[in-house]
Design an enzyme around this catalytic site. Structure first.
Site, PDB file in Angstrom:
ATOM      1  N   ARG A  72       0.848  -1.390  -0.172  1.00  0.00           N
ATOM      2  CA  ARG A  72       0.101  -0.076  -0.027  1.00  0.00           C
ATOM      3  C   ARG A  72       0.654   1.217   0.118  1.00  0.00           C
ATOM      4  NH1 ARG A  72      -4.984  -2.257   0.216  1.00  0.00           N
ATOM      5  NH2 ARG A  72      -4.735  -4.228   1.610  1.00  0.00           N
ATOM      6  N   SER A 105      -6.222   1.542  -5.562  1.00  0.00           N
ATOM      7  CA  SER A 105      -5.576   1.088  -7.027  1.00  0.00           C
ATOM      8  C   SER A 105      -5.890   2.125  -8.184  1.00  0.00           C
ATOM      9  CB  SER A 105      -4.670  -0.379  -7.213  1.00  0.00           C
ATOM     10  OG  SER A 105      -4.431  -0.486  -5.865  1.00  0.00           O
ATOM     11  N   ASP A 127     -12.797  -8.786  -2.456  1.00  0.00           N
ATOM     12  CA  ASP A 127     -13.783  -9.100  -2.005  1.00  0.00           C
ATOM     13  C   ASP A 127     -15.497  -8.501  -2.589  1.00  0.00           C
ATOM     14  OD1 ASP A 127     -12.824  -8.504   0.016  1.00  0.00           O
ATOM     15  OD2 ASP A 127     -12.205  -6.249   0.846  1.00  0.00           O
ATOM     16  N   ARG A 171     -15.332  -5.772   3.354  1.00  0.00           N
ATOM     17  CA  ARG A 171     -15.233  -4.953   4.496  1.00  0.00           C
ATOM     18  C   ARG A 171     -16.896  -3.940   4.080  1.00  0.00           C
ATOM     19  NH1 ARG A 171     -10.931  -2.111   2.583  1.00  0.00           N
ATOM     20  NH2 ARG A 171     -12.627  -0.602   1.053  1.00  0.00           N
ATOM     21  N   LYS A 214     -32.702 -29.060  14.462  1.00  0.00           N
ATOM     22  CA  LYS A 214     -31.413 -28.442  14.426  1.00  0.00           C
ATOM     23  C   LYS A 214     -30.808 -28.226  15.356  1.00  0.00           C
ATOM     24  CE  LYS A 214     -32.505 -25.641  10.118  1.00  0.00           C
ATOM     25  NZ  LYS A 214     -31.795 -24.427   8.943  1.00  0.00           N
TER      26      LYS A 214
END
EC number: 2.7.1.11
Length: 320
Positions: A72, A105, A127, A171, A214
């Site tokens: 980064r 980017s 993501d 995120r 369940k």
């Protein structure tokens, strides 16, 4: 155009190497020279460029991560820093730059374009949070890694008759959580696109499942919501059922890319070179309806979330 460079930036994603391979070999086939940039924009500022050939990308299509490394580079937001990057590219005789990464980017690529360097972006992020493209490089591999982990967690969750709350990456985008949840038969999927979730309603869902036979529950939580540990304690306290949290973390970024990601990355990488040779700049490459497309960076980044509400509703029905 005689020479291009390629870099990977931001978080790594499986399939980046396949994209690098496609760009390098397509460019060479078209008579271009290719340079690799180590460690993203940070490496560019340090002059970490080297010549690449067909052999440079041999035996990498099956490898995860990125052979160019990545980093980064927050200082790239400074225009004077970007001007230094342009001087370095000019010194190496680079006419155009291919950037593999996410939205941050792409912004760097766009700003370089304004300073005279032709740029093309390829979507490399697990993501799947770039709305202009149906899929990003790395998403499919990460999804399969997550589902494999959930399958294993389900085995122990079943044995102990407990609730397992599994936090996955994403995120601002819940695609990994949604697709993993429906693929693994999760009892609940919690994503940022659906707004603030009701913890008590989740507990009622779990208890309702128990009343219907369940013996365990799987809850998938996107990291944009977070708080898996706290949520597991809350669920255990309200339901009286043992609950455990698992945060999958960076295992989701690694591993050999899936066949789907290798094919996607190869198609996108080849198109990137073709678009550059057409004289285009400040464009991003993507896939829509299985067709490879290119679009202006600003237009692409302005497109709102493509969250699949229909698929979420299907998951809700199937989880009952």
């Amino acid at each position: 155009m005689k020479k291009i460079a390629i870099l990977t930036s931001g978080g790594d994603a499986p399939g980046m190497n396949a994209a690098i391979r496609a760009v390098v070999r397509t460019a060479i086939d078209k008579g271009l020279e290719v340079m690799g940039v180590q460690r993203g924009y940070s490496g560019l500022l340090n002059g970490e460029l080297f010549a690449m050939n067909r052999t440079s990308v041999s035996d990498i299509i099956q490898r995860g991560g990125t052979i160019l490394r990545t980093a980064r580079c927050p200082e790239f937001k400074d225009e004077e820093v970007r001007k230094r990057a342009v001087k370095i590219l000019n010194a190496y005789g680079v006419d155009a730059l291919v950037v593999i990464g996410g939205d941050g980017s792409f912004m760097g690529a766009k700003l370089l374009s304004k300073l005279g360097i032709k740029t093309i972006g390829l979507p490399g992020t697990i993501d799947n949070d770039l709305a202009y493209t149906d899929f990003t490089i790395g998403f499919d591999t990460a999804l399969n890694t997550i589902v494999d982990a959930i399958n294993k967690i389900r085995d122990t969750s079943t044995s102990h008759e407990r609730v397992s709350i599994i936090e996955v990456m994403g995120r601002d985008c819940g695609d990994l959580a949604l697709h993993a949840g429906i693929s693994s038969g999760a009892e609940a999927i919690i994503v940022p696109e659906m707004g603030e979730f009701d913890r008590d309603a989740l507990c009622r869902t779990i208890l309702d499942g128990k009343n219907h036979g369940k013996t365990h529950s799987i809850v998938i939580l996107a990291e944009g919501i977070g708080g898996a540990e706290e949520l597991s304690k809350y669920v255990q306290e309200l339901t009286g059922i043992e609950a455990r949290a698992t945060i999958l973390g960076h295992i989701q970024r690694g591993g050999a890319p899936s066949a789907s990601d290798r094919v996607l990355a190869s198609r996108l990488g080849a198109r990137a070179v073709e678009v550059l040779l057409q004289g285009e700049t400040s464009r991003v490459i993507g896939i829509r309806d299985n067709q490879i497309v290119d679009q202006d960076i600003d237009e692409a980044l302005a497109i709102e979330s493509k969250f699949d509400l229909d698929l979420y509703n299907v998951a809700e029905v199937l989880s009952r």
